[in-house]
Design a protein around this motif. Sequence first.
Motif, PDB file in Angstrom:
ATOM      1  N   ASP A   8       4.697   2.403  -0.142  1.00 35.59           N
ATOM      2  CA  ASP A   8       6.020   2.733  -0.681  1.00 35.59           C
ATOM      3  C   ASP A   8       6.726   1.452  -1.123  1.00 35.59           C
ATOM      4  N   VAL A   9       6.719   0.444  -0.269  1.00 32.29           N
ATOM      5  CA  VAL A   9       7.379  -0.831  -0.562  1.00 32.29           C
ATOM      6  C   VAL A   9       6.730  -1.515  -1.762  1.00 32.29           C
ATOM      7  N   THR A  10       5.389  -1.543  -1.773  1.00 29.05           N
ATOM      8  CA  THR A  10       4.662  -2.209  -2.855  1.00 29.05           C
ATOM      9  C   THR A  10       4.882  -1.511  -4.187  1.00 29.05           C
ATOM     10  N   LEU A  11       4.858  -0.179  -4.161  1.00 22.27           N
ATOM     11  CA  LEU A  11       5.071   0.598  -5.391  1.00 22.27           C
ATOM     12  C   LEU A  11       6.438   0.301  -5.985  1.00 22.27           C
ATOM     13  N   THR A  12       7.480   0.346  -5.152  1.00 18.11           N
ATOM     14  CA  THR A  12       8.838   0.097  -5.621  1.00 18.11           C
ATOM     15  C   THR A  12       8.967  -1.307  -6.200  1.00 18.11           C
ATOM     16  N   ALA A  13       8.418  -2.293  -5.486  1.00 17.78           N
ATOM     17  CA  ALA A  13       8.523  -3.684  -5.930  1.00 17.78           C
ATOM     18  C   ALA A  13       7.784  -3.907  -7.246  1.00 17.78           C
ATOM     19  N   TYR A  14       6.617  -3.292  -7.388  1.00 19.54           N
ATOM     20  CA  TYR A  14       5.820  -3.480  -8.601  1.00 19.54           C
ATOM     21  C   TYR A  14       6.537  -2.910  -9.828  1.00 19.54           C
ATOM     22  N   PHE A  15       7.036  -1.686  -9.703  1.00 12.81           N
ATOM     23  CA  PHE A  15       7.709  -1.059 -10.843  1.00 12.81           C
ATOM     24  C   PHE A  15       8.995  -1.806 -11.198  1.00 12.81           C
ATOM     25  N   PHE A  61      -0.712   9.713  -7.485  1.00 15.79           N
ATOM     26  CA  PHE A  61      -0.572   9.413  -6.065  1.00 15.79           C
ATOM     27  C   PHE A  61      -0.992   7.966  -5.872  1.00 15.79           C
ATOM     28  N   SER A  62      -0.135   7.171  -5.204  1.00 18.97           N
ATOM     29  CA  SER A  62      -0.407   5.748  -5.043  1.00 18.97           C
ATOM     30  C   SER A  62      -0.689   5.407  -3.583  1.00 18.97           C
ATOM     31  N   ALA A  63      -1.817   4.746  -3.362  1.00 16.14           N
ATOM     32  CA  ALA A  63      -2.241   4.266  -2.043  1.00 16.14           C
ATOM     33  C   ALA A  63      -3.390   3.290  -2.269  1.00 16.14           C
ATOM     34  N   ASP A  64      -3.953   2.756  -1.201  1.00 17.75           N
ATOM     35  CA  ASP A  64      -5.135   1.912  -1.366  1.00 17.75           C
ATOM     36  C   ASP A  64      -6.258   2.727  -1.996  1.00 17.75           C
ATOM     37  N   VAL A  65      -7.048   2.086  -2.831  1.00 15.14           N
ATOM     38  CA  VAL A  65      -8.129   2.770  -3.537  1.00 15.14           C
ATOM     39  C   VAL A  65      -9.097   3.430  -2.550  1.00 15.14           C
ATOM     40  N   SER A  66      -9.358   2.782  -1.419  1.00 14.56           N
ATOM     41  CA  SER A  66     -10.247   3.377  -0.421  1.00 14.56           C
ATOM     42  C   SER A  66      -9.703   4.723   0.063  1.00 14.56           C
ATOM     43  N   GLU A  67      -8.379   4.798   0.255  1.00 17.46           N
ATOM     44  CA  GLU A  67      -7.763   6.057   0.688  1.00 17.46           C
ATOM     45  C   GLU A  67      -7.743   7.075  -0.446  1.00 17.46           C
ATOM     46  N   LEU A  68      -7.466   6.607  -1.664  1.00 21.67           N
ATOM     47  CA  LEU A  68      -7.448   7.515  -2.808  1.00 21.67           C
ATOM     48  C   LEU A  68      -8.808   8.177  -2.998  1.00 21.67           C
ATOM     49  N   ALA A  69      -9.859   7.396  -2.874  1.00 15.63           N
ATOM     50  CA  ALA A  69     -11.210   7.936  -3.039  1.00 15.63           C
ATOM     51  C   ALA A  69     -11.526   8.941  -1.943  1.00 15.63           C
ATOM     52  N   SER A  70     -11.071   8.654  -0.733  1.00 19.07           N
ATOM     53  CA  SER A  70     -11.286   9.572   0.389  1.00 19.07           C
ATOM     54  C   SER A  70     -10.533  10.879   0.164  1.00 19.07           C
ATOM     55  N   VAL A  71      -9.277  10.772  -0.253  1.00 24.35           N
ATOM     56  CA  VAL A  71      -8.467  11.962  -0.537  1.00 24.35           C
ATOM     57  C   VAL A  71      -9.091  12.779  -1.663  1.00 24.35           C
ATOM     58  N   ARG A  72      -9.518  12.109  -2.722  1.00 24.60           N
ATOM     59  CA  ARG A  72     -10.138  12.804  -3.860  1.00 24.60           C
ATOM     60  C   ARG A  72     -11.390  13.559  -3.442  1.00 24.60           C
ATOM     61  N   SER A  73     -12.185  12.958  -2.556  1.00 25.68           N
ATOM     62  CA  SER A  73     -13.446  13.583  -2.149  1.00 25.68           C
ATOM     63  C   SER A  73     -13.238  14.924  -1.450  1.00 25.68           C
TER      64      SER A  73
END
Length: 352
Positions: A170-177, A207-219
């Motif tokens: 959440d913090v990283t997303l806000t700061a990046y944008f 949906f924004s999270a670490d790629v490892s988590e995104l891949a797990s969620v997608r699976s």
Amino acid sequence: MIECEDVVHSMSTFTIMWRSVSTLLLAAMLSASCGGGVSGSRVSRIRQRGFLVCGVFPGIAGFARVDGQGHYSGFDVDICRAVAAAIVGSAERIRYQPIASIDLLQRSSDIDIVSRRLTWSLRREGLHVLFGPVTFYDGQGFLVPERLKVDRAAELAGVPVCVAEGSEHDVTLTAYFLRHQIALDKVRVVDGAAGGRALAEGRCQAFSADVSELASVRSEMENPRGFRILADRISREPLAQLVRQEDVDLFNVLRWTVFAMIAAEELGVTSANISEMAARDDPEIARLLGVSPGNGAALGLDEAWARHVIADVGNYGEVFERNLGMATPIALERGLNALWTRGGLLFAPPLK
């Protein structure tokens, strides 16, 4: 001329010094005989116990899962299995302990190593732990439906983006944008599973999270092929295993076990061809597999320690492809986790 009182004084001083030295020697002997050496050697304790205790966080597909029969599998699990093979000669001589935070490592002296998608960072290392080599180069990214015609994070301006509320993501997303002056339409969710559901139901378009988590969620989505991970990474998350700061001997074994797996992939040594490769006239392979002795002694291990690792668990590439590769439901490309010879960041120091 030496006066009698000088002799008496010298004898008294000698007596005091002898008593001091004797006390130190006695303390050292008692420390060794009472197990002082064992308590300072985590590897010795593991050997005496007969198995490694690994702290994991089951629930992330591809990294750590436990089935109904209590069988653990995943990338993080395999790294622990490799360390067990190096120390006690078998990847199966291991016990898993669910661990939600680093604090549990400090509270439980039985846990030897933690392997659970933790980012190596300064403040975490300040918690009296040592991180091993990076075993997975991760980073925060975006999972989007195929129908959304975007390829870069900059194209998500005004697009509803789900993120776990109050998390580092959440913090990283806000700061990046904010830094890149991209209009952010944030949709807060409870966790990764909730983010996946919201994305599938159309309540957000990314949906924004670490790629490892995104891949797990997608699976685990009903239609995994209907979603893709954008190439952009908005953070760097080097994942590594960790041990207690005082367990330097285990830290060394962890480091060189990971390096041995990387070196094995670069040399073409696999779990399937290890016997054939051991017979080759190649000095690097001979040192790796213990045919030429020395590496085992340097770590206080059996000379065949790396051979046990590769035979039982495989080289780094085998572990990656088995748990996370394109042929698995996780479907991740090697990317930064490829060997340096193939455009990635992985390489091992000389095993000699």
